[in-house]
Design a protein around this motif. Structure first.
Motif, short mmCIF file in Angstrom:
data_model
loop_
_atom_site.label_atom_id
_atom_site.label_comp_id
_atom_site.label_asym_id
_atom_site.label_seq_id
_atom_site.Cartn_x
_atom_site.Cartn_y
_atom_site.Cartn_z
N VAL A 1 0.85 -1.20 0.00
CA VAL A 1 0.00 0.00 0.00
C VAL A 1 0.87 1.24 0.00
O VAL A 1 0.62 2.20 -0.74
CB VAL A 1 -0.94 0.00 1.22
N SER A 2 1.94 1.23 0.80
CA SER A 2 2.78 2.44 0.87
C SER A 2 3.44 2.71 -0.47
O SER A 2 3.71 3.85 -0.82
CB SER A 2 3.83 2.31 1.97
N TRP A 3 3.69 1.65 -1.26
CA TRP A 3 4.22 1.88 -2.61
C TRP A 3 3.15 2.45 -3.51
O TRP A 3 3.39 3.38 -4.28
CB TRP A 3 4.76 0.58 -3.20
N ILE A 4 1.94 1.87 -3.44
CA ILE A 4 0.85 2.34 -4.30
C ILE A 4 0.56 3.82 -4.01
O ILE A 4 0.24 4.59 -4.92
CB ILE A 4 -0.42 1.49 -4.07
N LEU B 1 -9.81 2.37 1.35
CA LEU B 1 -9.43 1.67 2.59
C LEU B 1 -7.92 1.53 2.79
O LEU B 1 -7.41 1.85 3.88
CB LEU B 1 -10.11 0.30 2.60
N PRO B 2 -7.15 1.07 1.76
CA PRO B 2 -5.71 0.90 2.00
C PRO B 2 -5.03 2.18 2.47
O PRO B 2 -4.31 2.17 3.47
CB PRO B 2 -5.18 0.47 0.63
N SER B 3 -5.28 3.31 1.78
CA SER B 3 -4.58 4.53 2.17
C SER B 3 -5.11 5.05 3.50
O SER B 3 -4.38 5.66 4.27
CB SER B 3 -4.70 5.59 1.08
N MET B 4 -6.40 4.79 3.79
CA MET B 4 -6.95 5.25 5.07
C MET B 4 -6.28 4.55 6.24
O MET B 4 -5.86 5.19 7.20
CB MET B 4 -8.46 4.99 5.09
N ILE B 5 -6.12 3.21 6.14
CA ILE B 5 -5.49 2.48 7.23
C ILE B 5 -4.06 2.99 7.43
O ILE B 5 -3.62 3.24 8.56
CB ILE B 5 -5.48 0.96 6.94
N LYS B 6 -3.36 3.21 6.31
CA LYS B 6 -1.97 3.63 6.41
C LYS B 6 -1.85 5.00 7.07
O LYS B 6 -1.08 5.19 8.01
CB LYS B 6 -1.37 3.66 5.02
N CYS B 7 -2.65 5.95 6.59
CA CYS B 7 -2.52 7.32 7.10
C CYS B 7 -2.99 7.44 8.55
O CYS B 7 -2.43 8.20 9.33
CB CYS B 7 -3.32 8.29 6.24
N ILE B 8 -4.04 6.72 8.91
CA ILE B 8 -4.59 6.92 10.25
C ILE B 8 -3.62 6.36 11.29
O ILE B 8 -3.54 6.87 12.41
CB ILE B 8 -5.99 6.27 10.37
N GLU B 9 -2.83 5.34 10.89
CA GLU B 9 -1.87 4.80 11.85
C GLU B 9 -0.63 5.68 11.92
O GLU B 9 -0.12 5.96 13.00
CB GLU B 9 -1.46 3.38 11.43
N GLU B 10 -0.16 6.13 10.74
CA GLU B 10 1.11 6.87 10.75
C GLU B 10 0.93 8.31 11.19
O GLU B 10 1.74 8.83 11.94
CB GLU B 10 1.74 6.81 9.35
N ASN B 11 -0.13 8.98 10.69
CA ASN B 11 -0.28 10.41 10.99
C ASN B 11 -1.03 10.66 12.28
O ASN B 11 -0.80 11.65 12.97
CB ASN B 11 -1.00 11.14 9.86
#
Length: 497
Positions: free
Chosen positions: A227-230, A314-324
């Motif tokens: 996801v982080s690559w996409i 969903l993929p970018s949401m999970i990533k951003c909500i955890e990291e940011n």
């Protein structure tokens, strides 16, 4: 400072500039009068983005839910699940109520009865309407898929066959009989339920389930890396998605003049719900600034706006909500996949508004019973709506059936669906994100309270041991020794503890 800021927010800035670039690109190319084939070529990079995001959804939903359900202990799973269900239902009901109220205030359908679909260049075919009972039964059937592999790309849906019946008097009657069919489209609901139950089952196995839980955890982490690559391709994809959409638009001016009030009412509903009501609910629970929380999620919101698909976001949401936003992994991966399927505040607004709009078009005054039916049906059917573009139009047909209105005006809704669908999706995913934030806060608070209790218990224990030991001069002497020298024998350490 500036460089650090740029590095941290590079993706956000790129995404926003991608959207702006898309608008510019679309406006520039519009003059060239492209044919349908050339528009398809223009949309190609955007189509790639959608395909990549959809590719990740299946492993993401299944693995994150299995590992999420297995990592939360059963008690907190039940508690969090209960709060989540209450939040989802509550916000969706609020959204539906707001839409109906706005519909009565703005009256988007009043005086619009002169509209005729062919003039707007609309699709004439309207989806076949389903009986309300069947749509609810389909929802339950999809919760329990007969074949898990098929659930990854098929959904169960009821269709109808007309059966001719010869009666004794020689008359022929037609009878509508429900027939089960499978339609294209991932059955996320069934996968969600299965993954949750599998996670709980693995947790119950204890030692034997550990390996499989680890497998799902590492699968999940690997998917997040993908996801982080996409995510770095998102700005390019969004640019072409938005650009091609602008080139495709046929006659926006005509649409906006004829259906302007409806578009305005829907988007206003989304704005009020997403900009005021949801942040207020978040603030009421956590006493933290909701807008700061939402600022960290600009990339998923832009993705939602461009793709108008909540599962693709969903993929970018999970990533951003955890990291940011620092939301606990166990919570975000447990609640967001469920939210993307079940919690559709934006869709509820859009569907209720459409129902009120069509009622006003046909000069039907809705009575309180019908309004109640709209609210309940919209809340329930937004659960079963697919998280895909234009998934909501079918559910509007269900609402219209439930209150007894003709479904042939749906083509008007289809005409502007692609405009309203964008803000719909943004509100959908925003509701999920704020829900995850609230649950994260409540979970942290519960853990803090638990730790506090443990601390108090241990403090009491220390006090007791000290007061007992005070009588023996040996222990007090040892206490002083261990305080002065760190290299005291182990027994003295024990007496201090």
């Amino acid at each position: 400072g500036c460089r650090g800021f740029l590095r941290r927010n590079a993706l956000v800035l790129l995404t926003v500039s991608g959207m702006a670039g898309g608008v510019a690109l679309g406006t520039a190319v519009r003059g060239a009068a492209l044919g349908p084939a050339q528009v398809a070529y223009l949309a190609f990079p955007g189509e790639l983005l959608l395909r990549m995001l959809r590719m990740v959804i299946l492993p993401l939903v299944v693995c994150s839910l299995v590992s999420g359900a297995a990592s939360l202990d059963t008690r907190s799973l039940g508690r969090l699940g209960g709060i989540a269900v209450a939040y989802f239902l509550g916000t969706t009901l609020l959204a539906s109520g707001l839409a109906v109220a706005l519909g009565f205030i703005i009256r988007p359908g009043a005086g619009a009865s002169a509209l005729n679909a062919p003039a707007l260049g609309l699709p004439g075919d309207v989806p076949t309407s389903k009986e309300t009972v069947d749509s609810f039964l389909d929802l339950v059937r999809n919760l329990f898929p007969a074949n898990l592999v098929a659930a990854a790309f098929r959904t169960y849906a009821t269709e109808y066959k007309m059966l001719r019946r010869n009666t004794t008097s020689g008359n022929v009657t037609l009878e509508k009989i429900p027939v089960g069919t499978e339609i294209e489209g991932m059955n996320i609901l069934g996968l969600v339920l299965f993954a949750l139950l599998l996670g709980v089952a693995l947790k119950k196995l204890g030692q034997e389930g550990e390996d499989l839980i680890r497998f799902f955890n590492s699968f999940n982490e690997a998917t997040m890396v993908l996801v982080s690559w996409i995510m770095w391709y998102v700005p390019i994809g969004i640019m072409f998605l938005v650009g091609s959409k602008i080139v495709e638009m046929e006659d926006v001016v005509l649409l906006v003049t004829s259906l302007g009030k409806y578009i305005f009412a829907s988007i206003l509903g989304h704005f009020i719900h997403g900009g005021i009501i949801l942040p207020l609910i978040y603030f009421a629970f956590t006493r933290q600034n909701p807008y700061r929380f939402l600022l960290g999620l600009i990339t998923p919101f832009a993705t939602a706006f461009a793709t108008s698909s909540s599962s693709a976001t969903l993929p970018s949401m999970i990533k951003c909500i955890e990291e940011n936003n620092g939301v606990d992994k166990r919570i975000s991966r447990f609640i967001l996949p469920i939210g993307a399927t079940v919690n559709m505040d934006g869709a509820a607004i859009f569907q209720c508004m459409a129902a009120v709009f069509i009622a006003q078009l046909n000069n039907v005054d809705l009575n309180p019973g019908q309004i109640f039916t709209i609210l309940v049906t919209a809340t329930a059917s937004s659960v079963g709506a697919a998280g895909i573009p234009a998934g909501g139009v079918l559910t509007i047909a269900i609402i219209l059936e439930a209150i007894g209105l003709p479904t042939n005006d749906l083509s008007l809704i289809l005409a502007v669906d692609w405009i309203v669908d964008r803000t719909t999706t943004v509100v959908n995913v925003e509701g999920d994100a704020l829900g995850a934030g609230i649950l994260n806060y409540l979970n942290e608070k519960a853990n803090k309270d638990k730790e506090q209790e443990l601390k108090e218990v241990s403090v009491e224990a220390i006090a007791n041991s000290k007061s007992e030991g005070e009588t023996s001069p040996l222990v007090t002497h040892k206490n002083q020794v261990s305080n002065t020298s760190s290299t005291a024998d182990p027994e003295s350490k024990e007496s201090v503890l």
